[in-house]
Design an enzyme around this catalytic site. Structure first.
Site, PDB file in Angstrom:
ATOM      1  N   GLU A 152       0.821  -1.215   0.000  1.00 48.27           N
ATOM      2  CA  GLU A 152       0.000   0.000   0.000  1.00 48.27           C
ATOM      3  C   GLU A 152       0.855   1.266   0.000  1.00 48.27           C
ATOM      4  O   GLU A 152       0.816   2.063   0.941  1.00 48.27           O
ATOM      5  CB  GLU A 152      -0.982  -0.025   1.179  1.00 48.27           C
ATOM      6  CG  GLU A 152      -1.982  -1.172   1.065  1.00 48.27           C
ATOM      7  CD  GLU A 152      -3.032  -1.176   2.175  1.00 48.27           C
ATOM      8  OE1 GLU A 152      -2.826  -0.525   3.198  1.00 48.27           O
ATOM      9  OE2 GLU A 152      -4.058  -1.843   1.991  1.00 48.27           O
ATOM     10  N   GLU A 301      -5.904  -8.437  -0.600  1.00 46.80           N
ATOM     11  CA  GLU A 301      -6.349  -8.541   0.792  1.00 46.80           C
ATOM     12  C   GLU A 301      -7.852  -8.306   0.832  1.00 46.80           C
ATOM     13  O   GLU A 301      -8.357  -7.417   0.137  1.00 46.80           O
ATOM     14  CB  GLU A 301      -5.710  -7.464   1.677  1.00 46.80           C
ATOM     15  CG  GLU A 301      -4.214  -7.496   1.717  1.00 46.80           C
ATOM     16  CD  GLU A 301      -3.645  -6.386   2.616  1.00 46.80           C
ATOM     17  OE1 GLU A 301      -4.410  -5.721   3.354  1.00 46.80           O
ATOM     18  OE2 GLU A 301      -2.423  -6.180   2.562  1.00 46.80           O
TER      19      GLU A 301
HETATM   20  C1  GAL Z   1      -4.286  -3.153   5.051  1.00 42.80           C
HETATM   21  C2  GAL Z   1      -2.821  -3.528   5.205  1.00 42.80           C
HETATM   22  C3  GAL Z   1      -2.655  -4.827   5.958  1.00 42.80           C
HETATM   23  C4  GAL Z   1      -3.509  -4.818   7.204  1.00 42.80           C
HETATM   24  C5  GAL Z   1      -4.942  -4.543   6.833  1.00 42.80           C
HETATM   25  C6  GAL Z   1      -5.880  -4.548   8.009  1.00 42.80           C
HETATM   26  O1  GAL Z   1      -4.458  -1.829   4.684  1.00 42.80           O
HETATM   27  O2  GAL Z   1      -2.219  -3.662   3.939  1.00 42.80           O
HETATM   28  O3  GAL Z   1      -1.297  -5.013   6.287  1.00 42.80           O
HETATM   29  O4  GAL Z   1      -3.033  -3.843   8.069  1.00 42.80           O
HETATM   30  O5  GAL Z   1      -5.026  -3.286   6.227  1.00 42.80           O
HETATM   31  O6  GAL Z   1      -7.199  -4.304   7.607  1.00 42.80           O
END
Ligand code: GAL
Length: 675
Positions: A152, A301
């Site tokens: 990110e 994710e």
């Molecule tokens: C994302 C991040 C992850 C984790 C996740 C939690 O933005 O890339 O490492 O922190 O959020 O929701």
């Protein structure tokens, strides 16, 4: 170089896994549980810098190698992250210049992440070193199918080093201060610069030209930072191994099209946060991400139930995540990974959703993930590699968005909200769309929406002219064609170079403090937030579709929405931010006139199509709601998920998903259902 675990297109399903949080004796148990959930990919290492390189130049890769091969033994591939999103303490303390400075001049503290300055020479050297060492060690590892740069990206740093580099960047772009001063109208408020060193980093309501260049600089520096990693990786990896970055949807720190240019594939992190999945809003973010490379993408994710960072970290309803997973696939995702596999005992994210809990046991959500994993595995051969084929494009432009954000003129004029004001009604008709850069070719599209395409240059105008000359339908909206590339007002009235195409110009624009009535040929409603008074340039060829009714005197009876027919297509100009119902009616009219129709479904139900190389269409029918809906399709179908044949009319249970192919002989000759 060896071949990766699987070259054949495949739906990937998995989770982010951090073996460094757990004793090695536990790994086999976790990996067996992954296998049981049909996980076939795991993302590792994107925050593991202090474990991989505990002191400068001392690398510890054996543990990661063991984890990768233990996963591979279970048929689980690996995506490796370069770990630069979390620079280690030895680096930040030995080289404080690696720490980012915020706009108030405060240096970041160690112990969070995102704490680095992407232009710091020490940081870039350390990034190159760890990337090269990882690439050397794992670049030829056949279990590593892809790499993710950092995590990110998007840190903005205001340190003196960044300021100096920004000045050099400006010098390259403008060549002379005379040119820069002229283009930015710096005589205004005595901003005139006599030395490049005088130019500040903009903070708050600064000069619009300076602010736009600062955003370009952030794009450039993040791109440079990422490109160094990608270039190093490419020296060591097999050409079939891809490099991606996990973007964040509508996040706008940089221009995502430029950031994607150095990648093989785009991916994004798909979180709901508080509340529930909004299928019309989230669906278009998949389309946006697919548009970064104009090809299928991954969801790197997504939330396994709940997050830990929202106001209310409520859980998604049971089976809601399954509909989200299938919606992602329906919009072109080839992989989907939950974040994260297991909650670490410590660290900042203890309360985040995961598949396995602190005790090491599967959480209730695990069973839902297992179902999705099993379904992906079962239908992978049918779906993987098929694509979304759209004839409708939405033009997205970061520069127009930034420019509007710098000077919204109405606090509620949010570019993304306005953009979605057009995408939502189109999505509700189940019409496939691409969201692409305003600088992309328009070949293959029949209808183009350009919401608030504020910034124009000659190429953009020429491309849109050509599109219309070939019979395309173009939808121009409020705030189109007002600025040039230096963020100065164009010397003509909006939509400037597009005025001839539209047959109108904007005589005046109004930020609205109260709704203004609008009466159209086929709708009657209100404009709020924004209204433009249009003047017809070509009364013969341009028709008024809606006019403002009496309000502030200036707008009374003036044209609000127009259409000009050209070369078999239409050019619309929509000068008002219409209420939702009027907008729906107007967009439905535009789609109808352009012969764009999708399969109609009840609100809450979506149907999307992907097309295989052999031409076979796959339909994804998703009930996004907690209530059942009856649907009627124009044909009989086979549902590959439920493994059953379906009549034209049937009931979809709450949160249910069907993956359909047409039963050929069944295409109905009749139109809509009777009775
Ligand atoms: C994302 C991040 C992850 C984790 C996740 C939690 O933005 O890339 O490492 O922190 O959020 O929701």
């Amino acid at each position: 170089m060896k071949t990766p675990l699987s070259n054949k297109p495949r739906l990937h399903f998995g989770a982010a896994y951090y073996p460094e949080h757990w004793p090695e004796e536990r790994w086999p148990q976790d990996m067996d549980l992954m296998k049981q959930a049909h996980i076939n990919v795991s993302r590792l290492a994107e925050f593991a810098w202090s474990t991989l390189e505990p002191a400068e130049g001392e690398f510890r890769f054996a543990w990661l190698e063991r984890a990768i091969s233990m996963l591979a033994e279970r048929g689980i591939a690996t995506v490796l992250g370069t770990p630069t999103a979390a620079p280690p303490a030895w680096l930040t303390s030995a080289h404080p210049a690696t720490l980012a400075v915020d706009e108030y001049g405060r240096k970041a503290r160690h112990g969070n992440r995102w704490h680095y300055c992407p232009t710091s020479a020490e940081m870039c050297a350390a990034s190159r070193r760890i990337t090269r060492a990882m690439a050397r060690r794992f670049g030829g590892n056949p279990a590593v199918i892809g790499w993710q740069t950092d995590n990110e990206l998007g840190r903005v740093c205001y340190c003196d080093g960044c300021r100096r580099k920004f000045q050099v960047f400006l010098k390259k772009r403008y060549k002379t201060l005379k040119q820069l001063n002229e283009r930015w109208s710096t005589a205004y408020w005595s901003q005139t610069y006599a030395d490049w060193k005088q130019i500040p980093i903009p903070i708050g309501g600064h000069n619009p030209g300076l602010r736009l260049e600062w955003k370009r600089f952030i794009t450039q520096t993040n791109r440079d930072f990422q490109k160094e990693q990608a270039d190093i990786l490419r020296q060591y990896i097999d050409p079939q191994v891809w490099i991606t970055h996990n973007f964040m949807g509508w996040f706008d720190a940089f221009d995502h099209y430029q950031m994607s240019a150095d990648l093989d594939m785009a991916s994004w992190d798909y979180y709901v946060g508080s509340g529930h999945h909004d299928y019309l809003g989230h669906g278009v973010i998949h389309d946006l991400t697919r548009g970064f490379k104009r090809k299928n993408f991954w969801v790197m994710e997504t939330q396994p139930g709940s997050v830990n960072w929202a106001g209310v970290n409520n859980s998604l309803n049971r089976w809601e995540a399954r509909t989200m997973a299938w919606q992602a696939v329906a919009h072109g995702a080839e992989g989907l990974l939950y974040w994260q596999w297991r909650s670490a005992p410590g660290g900042q994210e203890q309360y985040h959703g995961s598949l396995v809990d602190q005790s090491g046991q599967p959480r209730p959500f695990y069973a839902e993930a297992e179902t999705v994993g099993q379904e992906f595995a079962r239908l992978s051969d049918l779906i993987a590699g098929s694509t979304v084929q759209a004839q409708v494009a939405f033009l997205n432009d970061y520069e127009s968005r930034w420019s509007i954000d710098f000077q919204r003129h109405h606090k509620d004029f949010d570019y993304v909200a306005y953009f979605n004001h057009f995408t939502r009604p189109v999505a509700a008709h189940n019409i496939p769309v691409d969201v692409i850069s305003a600088d992309q070719t328009l070949d293959g599209y029949r209808t183009v929406f350009a919401p608030a395409l504020l910034i124009l240059d000659e190429e953009r105008v020429a491309r849109l002219e050509e599109f219309v000359q070939h019979g395309g339908t173009l939808v121009l909206t409020a705030r189109c064609g007002m600025k040039d590339r230096t963020n100065s007002l164009l010397p003509q009235r909006p939509p400037a170079g597009l005025a001839d195409l539209a047959g109108v110009e904007v005589e005046e624009y109004f930020a609205l403090d109260e709704p203004v009535p609008v009466k159209g040929n086929f709708f009657e409603g209100n404009a709020s937030i924004w209204a433009e008074r249009l003047k017809l340039l070509d009364k013969k060829a341009t028709a008024v579709l809606a006019r403002y009714r009496p309000s502030n005197g200036w707008l009374d009876e003036q044209p609000a929405v127009t259409v000009r027919s050209q070369h078999g297509g239409f050019v619309y100009y929509i000068g008002a931010w219409l209420d939702e119902t009027s907008q729906k009616t107007l967009v439905a009219h535009i789609l109808k006139m352009a012969n764009r129709d999708g399969i109609e479904t009840p609100v809450g139900v979506e149907i999307r199509t992907r097309v295989r190389e052999d031409g076979q269409e796959i339909y994804f029918l998703i009930n996004h709601e907690r209530q059942s809906h009856s649907v009627r399709l124009p044909w009989k179908a086979h549902d590959h998920l439920g493994d059953q044949d379906l009549e034209e009319e049937f009931t979809l249970a709450p949160y249910s998903v069907c993956v359909l192919t047409k039963v050929k002989s069944s295409v109905l000759v009749e139109g809509p259902a009777k009775g």
